[in-house]
Scaffold this motif. Structure first.
Motif, PDB file in Angstrom:
ATOM      1  N   THR A 204       0.848  -1.195   0.000  1.00 42.47           N
ATOM      2  CA  THR A 204       0.000   0.000   0.000  1.00 42.47           C
ATOM      3  C   THR A 204       0.879   1.239   0.000  1.00 42.47           C
ATOM      4  OG1 THR A 204      -1.663  -1.174   1.318  1.00 42.47           O
ATOM      5  CG2 THR A 204      -1.869   1.213   1.204  1.00 42.47           C
ATOM      6  N   MET A 205       0.430   2.286  -0.686  1.00 44.16           N
ATOM      7  CA  MET A 205       1.118   3.569  -0.624  1.00 44.16           C
ATOM      8  C   MET A 205       0.103   4.680  -0.387  1.00 44.16           C
ATOM      9  SD  MET A 205       2.196   4.296  -4.577  1.00 44.16           S
ATOM     10  CE  MET A 205       0.982   4.495  -5.882  1.00 44.16           C
ATOM     11  N   TYR A 206       0.591   5.783   0.165  1.00 42.45           N
ATOM     12  CA  TYR A 206      -0.271   6.906   0.533  1.00 42.45           C
ATOM     13  C   TYR A 206       0.197   8.173  -0.182  1.00 42.45           C
ATOM     14  CZ  TYR A 206      -1.833   3.900   4.355  1.00 42.45           C
ATOM     15  OH  TYR A 206      -2.348   2.854   5.094  1.00 42.45           O
ATOM     16  N   ASP A 207      -0.765   8.951  -0.651  1.00 44.66           N
ATOM     17  CA  ASP A 207      -0.497  10.267  -1.232  1.00 44.66           C
ATOM     18  C   ASP A 207      -1.040  11.296  -0.241  1.00 44.66           C
ATOM     19  OD1 ASP A 207       0.223  11.819  -3.876  1.00 44.66           O
ATOM     20  OD2 ASP A 207      -1.680  12.655  -3.175  1.00 44.66           O
ATOM     21  N   ASP A 220     -10.038  -1.139   0.192  1.00 44.14           N
ATOM     22  CA  ASP A 220      -9.234  -2.181  -0.441  1.00 44.14           C
ATOM     23  C   ASP A 220      -8.294  -1.639  -1.514  1.00 44.14           C
ATOM     24  OD1 ASP A 220     -11.220  -1.432  -2.170  1.00 44.14           O
ATOM     25  OD2 ASP A 220     -11.738  -3.472  -2.817  1.00 44.14           O
ATOM     26  N   SER A 221      -8.237  -0.334  -1.661  1.00 40.65           N
ATOM     27  CA  SER A 221      -7.368   0.275  -2.667  1.00 40.65           C
ATOM     28  C   SER A 221      -5.909   0.224  -2.212  1.00 40.65           C
ATOM     29  CB  SER A 221      -7.781   1.724  -2.923  1.00 40.65           C
ATOM     30  OG  SER A 221      -6.867   2.359  -3.793  1.00 40.65           O
ATOM     31  N   GLN A 222      -5.015   0.064  -3.165  1.00 35.54           N
ATOM     32  CA  GLN A 222      -3.582   0.100  -2.859  1.00 35.54           C
ATOM     33  C   GLN A 222      -3.055   1.525  -2.812  1.00 35.54           C
ATOM     34  OE1 GLN A 222      -1.665  -2.414  -5.776  1.00 35.54           O
ATOM     35  NE2 GLN A 222      -2.069  -4.266  -4.590  1.00 35.54           N
ATOM     36  N   ASP A 223      -3.787   2.466  -3.373  1.00 35.63           N
ATOM     37  CA  ASP A 223      -3.397   3.879  -3.381  1.00 35.63           C
ATOM     38  C   ASP A 223      -4.335   4.642  -2.456  1.00 35.63           C
ATOM     39  OD1 ASP A 223      -1.439   3.333  -5.376  1.00 35.63           O
ATOM     40  OD2 ASP A 223      -3.016   3.397  -6.892  1.00 35.63           O
ATOM     41  N   LYS A 224      -3.834   5.024  -1.303  1.00 30.98           N
ATOM     42  CA  LYS A 224      -4.675   5.659  -0.295  1.00 30.98           C
ATOM     43  C   LYS A 224      -4.258   7.106  -0.059  1.00 30.98           C
ATOM     44  CE  LYS A 224      -5.909   1.333   1.971  1.00 30.98           C
ATOM     45  NZ  LYS A 224      -6.081   0.615   3.259  1.00 30.98           N
ATOM     46  N   ILE A 268       4.564  11.279  -1.146  1.00 31.43           N
ATOM     47  CA  ILE A 268       4.217   9.889  -1.408  1.00 31.43           C
ATOM     48  C   ILE A 268       4.933   9.044  -0.364  1.00 31.43           C
ATOM     49  CG2 ILE A 268       6.089   9.572  -3.090  1.00 31.43           C
ATOM     50  CD1 ILE A 268       4.144   7.663  -4.579  1.00 31.43           C
ATOM     51  N   TYR A 269       4.189   8.160   0.272  1.00 34.58           N
ATOM     52  CA  TYR A 269       4.702   7.451   1.447  1.00 34.58           C
ATOM     53  C   TYR A 269       4.263   5.992   1.397  1.00 34.58           C
ATOM     54  CZ  TYR A 269       5.520   6.305   6.379  1.00 34.58           C
ATOM     55  OH  TYR A 269       5.963   5.724   7.544  1.00 34.58           O
ATOM     56  N   ALA A 270       5.178   5.097   1.747  1.00 28.10           N
ATOM     57  CA  ALA A 270       4.845   3.671   1.847  1.00 28.10           C
ATOM     58  C   ALA A 270       5.636   3.075   2.997  1.00 28.10           C
ATOM     59  CB  ALA A 270       5.151   2.942   0.544  1.00 28.10           C
ATOM     60  N   GLN A 271       5.013   2.128   3.688  1.00 32.44           N
ATOM     61  CA  GLN A 271       5.631   1.530   4.871  1.00 32.44           C
ATOM     62  C   GLN A 271       5.320   0.034   4.935  1.00 32.44           C
ATOM     63  OE1 GLN A 271       3.875   1.841   8.975  1.00 32.44           O
ATOM     64  NE2 GLN A 271       5.639   3.180   9.355  1.00 32.44           N
ATOM     65  N   SER A 272       6.312  -0.742   5.307  1.00 32.03           N
ATOM     66  CA  SER A 272       6.124  -2.167   5.585  1.00 32.03           C
ATOM     67  C   SER A 272       6.707  -2.458   6.956  1.00 32.03           C
ATOM     68  CB  SER A 272       6.819  -3.037   4.530  1.00 32.03           C
ATOM     69  OG  SER A 272       6.193  -2.917   3.277  1.00 32.03           O
ATOM     70  N   LYS A 273       6.021  -3.315   7.704  1.00 35.69           N
ATOM     71  CA  LYS A 273       6.496  -3.721   9.028  1.00 35.69           C
ATOM     72  C   LYS A 273       6.765  -5.225   9.025  1.00 35.69           C
ATOM     73  CE  LYS A 273       3.973  -0.141  11.591  1.00 35.69           C
ATOM     74  NZ  LYS A 273       2.942   0.104  12.622  1.00 35.69           N
ATOM     75  N   GLU A 349      10.376   2.191   5.425  1.00 41.54           N
ATOM     76  CA  GLU A 349       9.497   3.188   4.833  1.00 41.54           C
ATOM     77  C   GLU A 349      10.247   4.082   3.858  1.00 41.54           C
ATOM     78  OE1 GLU A 349       8.596   6.103   8.372  1.00 41.54           O
ATOM     79  OE2 GLU A 349       8.794   4.061   9.127  1.00 41.54           O
ATOM     80  N   CYS A 350       9.556   4.433   2.787  1.00 41.11           N
ATOM     81  CA  CYS A 350      10.105   5.302   1.742  1.00 41.11           C
ATOM     82  C   CYS A 350       9.137   6.455   1.524  1.00 41.11           C
ATOM     83  CB  CYS A 350      10.298   4.540   0.436  1.00 41.11           C
ATOM     84  SG  CYS A 350      11.384   3.102   0.553  1.00 41.11           S
TER      85      CYS A 350
END
Length: 530
Positions: A204-207, A220-224, A268-273, A349-350
Motif C-alpha cells: 500500500t502507498m499513501y499520497d 481495499d485500494s492500494q493507493d490511499k 508519497i509514502y509507503a511503509q512495511s512492518k 518506509e520510503c
C-alpha cells in the motif's frame, strides 16, 4: 412578497460576494510569493528576477485573471540540446541546470540511464493518478520517466534556476523530487526524468497533502490518501534524530515551493512492518543474516518474511555486499521493540515530495471558489495557506513525536546480512525456543529445590551438643559388646555363617583389644584368658 424578493436579492449578493472579492484581489494585487518572514510567505506583483529565479514585482497584469498564469511563459533555460547516441532524435531541455543536479546526487547521465534500462518511450503505460500521465521505470526501479503537460514543462522551466539552487544546496537533506532530465520526443511531447521515491515493492502507498476534503480512497485500494491515513492510525516509525531532520527538510522544501507560488505537491509514502525472529542468544537459534542493535539484540533477516522481503534486501545489498550509501535522503529502515511480540520489529518506509508543478493561477483560484475552499478543507489553496497546512500535517500526523519510553534505532546492514538475506523459507520452529525454556526452567527449579532441602534439613535437624559428641566418641567398654562363649558357640552347631559377633574386649597384655569378626564355617581362634 417584498420580503421574499429581498431575501432572494441578499442571497444572490452573498453568492457573488466571494467572486467580487476574488476579482478585486486579482485586480489590485496580482501577486505571487516573493519571500518569507517568520516562516510565512510574503507577496509582490508578478515579475521574474533573472538573478535568483524568484518572483518579485513590476510586471503589469494586463489580463484580470491571467496575471498568475503569465509567469509560466518565461523560461530560465536556454535552447534545447540535440540528443546523441541512444538519445538521438530527442531534445534535452535545461541541461545547463540539470547536469548540476545529476552531479550533486551522483546520478548517471541520461545516456547511461537510457542504455542500462533500454528505455522505449512508446512502452510507457498510464499511471494510477488522476492526471492520466504515462510513465515507465528503469530496470533497477531507481528512476522514472513520466509525461509532462505543456503547463508542467513551462512552470518547471520558469522556476528551474531557483529549483536547481535549492536541491543542490540541500542535496544531503532535501526531500524534494530530483529532476535529472527533461526530454522532448519527436512528436513534441515532453518527459521528465526523476528519481523514484518507492524503489521497493509495497502492498500500500499513501499520497498525503494535508487536506481532508475528498481525500479518501476505498478501503481495499492500494493507493490511499489523507483520510485513510488518519482512520488507520498510521504513523512513521523512525529514530527521533531522523524525525527532526525530516521535519526541518520538509519545511525548507515547502518554503521554496510557496515562494514560487506552487501548490498541490504531496508526500508519497509507503511503509512495511516486519517481525524479525530473535537470534544469536542462548535461548534463541543461531543467526543466518543478523541485523543487530546494542539495545534490542539481533533479529534474523535470513528468512522470507513476505513476498516483498527480497525487494527490501535489494535496496540494501548488491551482489552480496551492502550498497554504497547514496547521496541525500533515501528510504529508512528502523528497528523497534513492540510489547506485543517477542520478536524484534522492523519498519521499512520510503517517502518524498512529488507533483511540484501546479501553479496557483486563474484555474486554481476558480477551483477553490467553486469548491468552497474558503470554508472547506479542499486541496487547492493559496500557496502560503497550502504550505502552512502541509507543514502542520506532516509534523503532527505523518511524523509525530515518538511516544514516551519507546525505542527505535536505524538498521545497520553488514555483508553477512546481505549474503544470506531471505535465503531460508523455513521459519525457526517455536518449539525450539520452548524446549530451551523448559530445559532452563528445569535446571533452575532443580537447583533451587536442592538449596531449599539443604536449608530445610539444617533448620529442622536436632543439633548435637559438645557433651553428647564427646560421650559418643569415648572408647568402648567391656560391657558394650557381648561375646558368645565357646560352649554357646558349639551348642548352636558351630555354623553361623555370615553372622556377626563382637569379640570380647579388655586388656590383653596391657593393650586395649576390641574387634569384630565375621564367623565362617571354621571355628575362630579365641584369645585365652590368662
Amino acid at each position: 412578497m417584498p420580503c421574499k424578493q429581498c431575501m432572494c436579492i441578499l442571497l444572490l449578493v452573498s453568492c457573488f460576494q466571494p467572486a467580487l472579492a476574488l476579482r478585486e484581489e486579482y485586480a489590485t494585487h496580482t501577486e505571487v510569493v516573493v519571500g518569507s518572514k517568520n516562516g510565512k510567505a510574503t507577496y509582490g506583483s508578478i515579475r521574474q528576477d533573472s538573478d535568483d529565479g524568484r518572483f518579485g514585482a513590476n510586471v503589469s497584469a494586463s489580463a484580470l485573471f491571467a496575471g498568475f498564469d503569465k509567469i509560466a511563459e518565461e523560461s530560465q533555460c536556454g535552447p534545447p540540446d540535440e540528443g546523441q547516441g541512444v538519445l538521438r532524435g530527442l531534445k534535452l531541455h535545461c541541461e545547463e541546470h540539470l547536469i548540476k543536479v545529476r552531479k550533486a546526487f551522483s546520478a548517471p547521465s541520461l545516456e547511461k540511464i537510457w542504455e542500462e534500462s533500454d528505455i522505449n518511450l512508446d512502452s510507457a503505460t498510464k499511471g494510477s493518478g488522476k492526471s492520466g500521465a504515462k510513465l515507465l521505470f528503469t530496470k533497477d526501479k531507481r528512476y522514472l520517466v513520466k509525461t509532462m503537460t505543456d503547463a508542467d514543462s513551462k512552470i518547471m522551466m520558469a522556476v528551474m534556476k531557483n529549483y536547481r539552487k535549492h536541491v543542490v544546496s540541500y542535496a544531503s537533506t532535501s526531500l524534494m523530487m530530483r529532476v535529472f532530465g527533461i526530454v522532448e520526443d519527436a512528436r513534441g511531447g515532453k518527459w521528465i526524468v526523476a528519481n523514484n521515491w518507492l524503489p521497493v515493492k509495497f502492498h500500500t502507498m499513501y499520497d498525503l497533502k494535508g487536506s481532508t476534503s475528498g481525500r479518501k480512497s476505498k478501503e481495499d485500494s492500494q493507493d490511499k490518501k489523507d483520510v485513510n491515513w488518519i482512520n488507520e492510525h498510521m504513523r512513521s516509525i523512525i529514530p527521533s534524530d531522523d524525525r527532526e531532520r525530516i521535519v526541518r527538510s520538509l519545511k525548507s522544501d515547502s518554503l521554496l515551493l510557496a515562494e514560487s507560488n506552487l501548490i498541490d505537491y504531496s508526500v508519497i509514502y509507503a511503509q512495511s512492518k516486519y517481525s524479525l525472529p530473535q537470534c544469536g542468544g542462548w535461548m534463541t537459534p543461531s543467526c543466518i543474516a543478523p541485523i543487530c542493535d546494542d539495545t534490542l539484540g539481533c533479529g534474523d533477516a535470513g528468512y522470507i518474511l513476505d513476498s516483498n522481503w527480497k525487494s527490501v534486501g535489494s535496496f540494501y545489498c548488491q551482489a552480496g555486499n551492502p550498497e554504497p550509501k547514496p547521496v541525500g535522503h533515501t528510504c529508512l529502515g528502523t528497528l523497534f521493540k513492540s510489547s506485543k511480540s517477542s520478536a524484534i520489529d522492523m519498519s521499512f518506509e520510503c517517502f518524498g515530495i512529488i507533483d511540484l508543478l501546479k501553479f496557483y493561477g486563474t484555474k486554481s483560484a476558480w477551483e477553490r471558489f467553486f469548491r468552497a475552499g474558503y470554508v472547506r478543507d479542499v486541496s487547492v489553496q493559496p500557496a502560503d495557506v497550502y504550505k502552512e497546512r502541509f507543514d502542520k500535517f506532516m509534523e503532527e500526523t505523518v511524523f509525530p513525536i515518538s511516544e514516551k519510553g519507546s525505542y527505535a534505532a536505524r538498521v545497520d546492514i553488514t555483508g553477512e546480512s546481505c549474503r544470506a538475506w531471505g535465503t531460508s523459507s523455513n521459519m525457526p520452529s517455536r518449539w525450539y525456543s520452548v524446549a530451551k525454556v523448559l530445559l532452563a526452567t528445569s535446571l533452575i527449579l532443580g537447583l533451587v529445590g536442592s538449596v531449599f532441602i539443604c536449608v530445610f534439613n539444617a533448620i529442622l535437624s536436632p543439633t548435637m551438643s559438645s557433651k553428647q559428641f564427646a560421650a559418643t566418641s569415648q572408647p568402648l567398654h567391656n560391657s558394650a559388646l557381648t561375646t558368645p562363649s565357646s560352649e554357646e558357640f558349639h551348642a548352636q552347631g558351630g555354623n553361623h555363617q555370615g553372622q556377626q559377633y563382637a569379640a570380647p574386649t579388655g586388656n590383653y597384655g596391657g593393650q586395649h583389644y576390641a574387634q569384630t569378626h565375621f564367623y565362617s564355617r571354621q571355628q575362630p581362634s579365641w584369645p585365652h584368658h590368662q
